[in-house]
Scaffold this motif. Sequence first.
Motif, mmCIF file in Angstrom:
data_model
loop_
_atom_site.group_PDB
_atom_site.id
_atom_site.type_symbol
_atom_site.label_atom_id
_atom_site.label_comp_id
_atom_site.label_asym_id
_atom_site.label_seq_id
_atom_site.Cartn_x
_atom_site.Cartn_y
_atom_site.Cartn_z
ATOM 1 N N GLY A 1 -5.216 -65.440 36.389
ATOM 2 C CA GLY A 1 -4.030 -66.278 36.476
ATOM 3 C C GLY A 1 -4.227 -67.420 37.449
ATOM 4 N N ARG A 2 -3.291 -68.372 37.407
ATOM 5 C CA ARG A 2 -3.371 -69.532 38.298
ATOM 6 C C ARG A 2 -3.087 -69.153 39.756
ATOM 7 N N HIS A 3 -2.634 -67.954 39.968
ATOM 8 C CA HIS A 3 -2.361 -67.517 41.341
ATOM 9 C C HIS A 3 -3.604 -66.971 42.031
ATOM 10 N N VAL A 4 -4.686 -66.751 41.282
ATOM 11 C CA VAL A 4 -5.904 -66.188 41.871
ATOM 12 C C VAL A 4 -6.570 -67.238 42.754
ATOM 13 N N PHE A 5 -7.009 -66.824 43.909
ATOM 14 C CA PHE A 5 -7.501 -67.720 44.951
ATOM 15 C C PHE A 5 -8.681 -68.582 44.510
ATOM 16 N N ASP A 6 -8.979 -69.578 45.353
ATOM 17 C CA ASP A 6 -10.033 -70.547 45.088
ATOM 18 C C ASP A 6 -11.392 -70.066 45.592
ATOM 19 N N GLY A 7 -11.446 -68.858 46.129
ATOM 20 C CA GLY A 7 -12.691 -68.314 46.657
ATOM 21 C C GLY A 7 -12.611 -68.069 48.145
ATOM 22 N N TYR A 8 -13.647 -67.460 48.693
ATOM 23 C CA TYR A 8 -13.703 -67.179 50.129
ATOM 24 C C TYR A 8 -14.327 -68.370 50.866
ATOM 25 N N TRP A 9 -13.713 -68.738 51.979
ATOM 26 C CA TRP A 9 -14.180 -69.860 52.779
ATOM 27 C C TRP A 9 -15.578 -69.555 53.341
ATOM 28 N N ALA B 1 -4.247 -75.406 50.626
ATOM 29 C CA ALA B 1 -3.009 -75.313 51.404
ATOM 30 C C ALA B 1 -3.179 -74.431 52.629
ATOM 31 N N THR B 2 -3.931 -73.353 52.479
ATOM 32 C CA THR B 2 -4.065 -72.407 53.589
ATOM 33 C C THR B 2 -5.342 -71.594 53.442
ATOM 34 N N ILE B 3 -5.854 -71.141 54.542
ATOM 35 C CA ILE B 3 -6.938 -70.149 54.554
ATOM 36 C C ILE B 3 -6.386 -68.928 55.264
ATOM 37 N N ILE B 4 -6.207 -67.846 54.533
ATOM 38 C CA ILE B 4 -5.652 -66.621 55.111
ATOM 39 C C ILE B 4 -6.789 -65.614 55.253
ATOM 40 N N TYR B 5 -7.022 -65.213 56.483
ATOM 41 C CA TYR B 5 -8.088 -64.248 56.742
ATOM 42 C C TYR B 5 -7.548 -62.846 56.524
ATOM 43 N N THR B 6 -8.166 -62.140 55.589
ATOM 44 C CA THR B 6 -7.722 -60.780 55.282
ATOM 45 C C THR B 6 -7.898 -59.912 56.522
ATOM 46 N N SER B 7 -6.857 -59.159 56.842
ATOM 47 C CA SER B 7 -6.928 -58.295 58.021
ATOM 48 C C SER B 7 -8.037 -57.277 57.849
ATOM 49 N N GLY B 8 -8.188 -56.782 56.626
ATOM 50 C CA GLY B 8 -9.322 -55.904 56.299
ATOM 51 C C GLY B 8 -9.318 -54.587 57.052
ATOM 52 N N THR B 9 -9.929 -53.589 56.461
ATOM 53 C CA THR B 9 -10.102 -52.302 57.133
ATOM 54 C C THR B 9 -11.544 -52.092 57.552
ATOM 55 N N THR B 10 -12.434 -52.961 57.085
ATOM 56 C CA THR B 10 -13.839 -52.884 57.490
ATOM 57 C C THR B 10 -14.389 -54.296 57.613
ATOM 58 N N GLY B 11 -15.372 -54.468 58.457
ATOM 59 C CA GLY B 11 -16.097 -55.728 58.540
ATOM 60 C C GLY B 11 -15.274 -56.888 59.062
ATOM 61 N N ARG B 12 -15.928 -58.044 59.144
ATOM 62 C CA ARG B 12 -15.260 -59.257 59.595
ATOM 63 C C ARG B 12 -14.305 -59.761 58.522
ATOM 64 N N LYS C 1 -12.490 -62.024 55.846
ATOM 65 C CA LYS C 1 -12.921 -63.119 54.990
ATOM 66 C C LYS C 1 -11.750 -64.078 54.809
ATOM 67 N N GLY C 2 -12.033 -65.365 54.836
ATOM 68 C CA GLY C 2 -10.988 -66.368 54.677
ATOM 69 C C GLY C 2 -10.713 -66.655 53.215
ATOM 70 N N CYS C 3 -9.504 -66.349 52.756
ATOM 71 C CA CYS C 3 -9.121 -66.594 51.362
ATOM 72 C C CYS C 3 -8.572 -68.014 51.231
ATOM 73 N N ARG C 4 -9.197 -68.813 50.380
ATOM 74 C CA ARG C 4 -8.753 -70.186 50.144
ATOM 75 C C ARG C 4 -7.650 -70.171 49.090
ATOM 76 N N LEU C 5 -6.453 -70.583 49.499
ATOM 77 C CA LEU C 5 -5.326 -70.671 48.567
ATOM 78 C C LEU C 5 -4.867 -72.119 48.489
ATOM 79 N N THR C 6 -4.708 -72.611 47.272
ATOM 80 C CA THR C 6 -4.303 -73.993 47.050
ATOM 81 C C THR C 6 -2.777 -74.109 46.990
ATOM 82 N N HIS C 7 -2.299 -75.350 47.016
ATOM 83 C CA HIS C 7 -0.861 -75.582 46.836
ATOM 84 C C HIS C 7 -0.415 -75.043 45.480
ATOM 85 N N ASP C 8 -1.250 -75.208 44.456
ATOM 86 C CA ASP C 8 -0.890 -74.704 43.127
ATOM 87 C C ASP C 8 -0.835 -73.185 43.121
#
Length: 599
Positions: free
Chosen positions: A419-427, A181-192, A194-201
């Motif tokens: 849980g089912r809310h945990v992301f699908d991994g980093y893009w 559904a979306t790739i949300i890039y963590t704003s992060g406090t260090t480094g580049r 990372k894109g979090c893969r989140l599904t519709h579920d």
Amino acid sequence: MREYSVPVLVDVPASANCADTVFRRGEQEPGAVVISRKSGDAWVPVTAAEFRDQVAGVARGLVAAGVEPGDRVALMSRTRYEWTVADYAIWAAGGVGVPIYETSSAGQVEWIISDSGAKCVIVETEDHEKTVGQAAGDAAGWPAVWRIDGGAFAELTEAGAEVPEEVLKERRLARGGGDLATIIYTSGTTGRPKGCRLTHDNLLFTARNVAGGPLEALFDVDGRAALLFLPLAHSFARLIEIVLIETGTVLAHTPNMKNVAPDLQAFRPTFLLGVPRVFEKVYNSAEQKAAAGGGLKSRIFHQAVGVATEWSRAESSGGAGLGLRLRRAAFDRLVYSKLRAATGGRLSAAVSGGSALGERLGDFFKGAGIEVFEGWGLTETSAPSTVNIPGANKIGTVGKPFPGVTIGVADDGEVLVKGRHVFDGYWNNPEATAEAVDADGWFHTGDVGELDKDGYLRITGRKKELIVTAAGKNVAPAPLEDRIRAHPLVSQAMVVGDDRPFVAALVTLDPEALTQWREANGRAGAPIAELAADPAITAAVQSAVDDANTLVSKAEQVKKFVVLDTDFTEESGHLTPSLKVKRNLVTRDFAPSIEALYG
């Protein structure tokens, strides 16, 4: 390892996707008001049918522009009505939304667009369009850009007029819970980032179990309405956007933080989403106004704070007695009712996340009639993992797991989540995914915390932010920083002391509070560089530090501090969009100030 689980309350079918509710409600309840859109000084109602039609029009335009199922579409804008339209239009077209903070630099934009492989970009303003252009440089095949303020929606709707409704329906229904559904890039406090893969579920499971479980009471009131002002590029506000659409709560947007106060009074929400700094500012502003009104008003305010705190704690432990209820009623007329009136008069509940709120603010707002429910989570957990519950709000904790979530605390104190809310991994980053999620399916959050016997979680710090002094003492900076920041004159505080002989702190001053302080102390026009060294300011900050030091052992206390002549802000690059301090950048940019503390 300690664990606590809450059973699933609302199951979500595998075929469900985030756009379903918009189209279903548009057909079944076409006249229901679902959004209130600001036009000038007026709030214009948007019905379910109108919202659906605009979403569909933009979605057809994206299809006509060549967006295929699974294609990424970047969205760079402030929090406004058009963001929500674009968000749902991307989903309706079968696309994957990639949010970008509107304050992002060209370098950050270049990374997100290139790493995600975005096929096109929707921006809000001409400045955003220029930033995307700078990010492109001489790159070939850079994605197409549409500008909201340049008529993008009208252009897309016109371009998609020939796309049949059946095609759009097929696109939408082809996407299910397991699809991205979306790739949300963590704003992060260090480094580049990372894109979090989140599904519709991920998103729907979270939204429906939060809204149907712990926070159901907040969305089951007549005339329910919510004002969003946090960045929708952040997972927290984005998830709440979905919750509001799912529950039929009237949603309004405020794109500028400076407009929050007048928009609260005009829109009159029943529900609010915030971060601790927002609630700190509300409290500090009220305290400053009371102080400016003279000794009597200041005494009344602080007495009211004491009674609110006493009442809140009594209510949490069996109920307040008659005398306390009478004192609270008196201060309600004098203080609390005015605070609620400043929020529009209908607000009785708010949710806070992003960092620790603290018992001081939680008890005060509850006693004043605006109960703040603190929650906790990360982008990787679709925002929330725990939240406090109306009727069982344990202030000082971040609540219990919401339905379908298991929280564990490892032997070293790290908080783990399943849980089912945990992301699908980093893009595009399987190594980081393997590091974050272990073989047993636990997501390692990096936060340190404690679970009590009732399943309530208390966050005590970050594993990577623990300070180890030269004497080997482990110091968690967050409790000290939160208490120092509670002082009305303080904007930010950052505790230092890694490999140093003692703990120290960098402190910045709140520009708004300084304006009132200048007027009250006959220092109108005095520059901040002069005030940072003023003995009266130093004494005020010392009192805040002394108060914070009461929380910890002598070895953990702040021994020295420096008041800086500039603030940490998102614009300066020292705060993330969720207002967390970027410790590594502050340490780098203020190295001379830190060295002076230990000179």
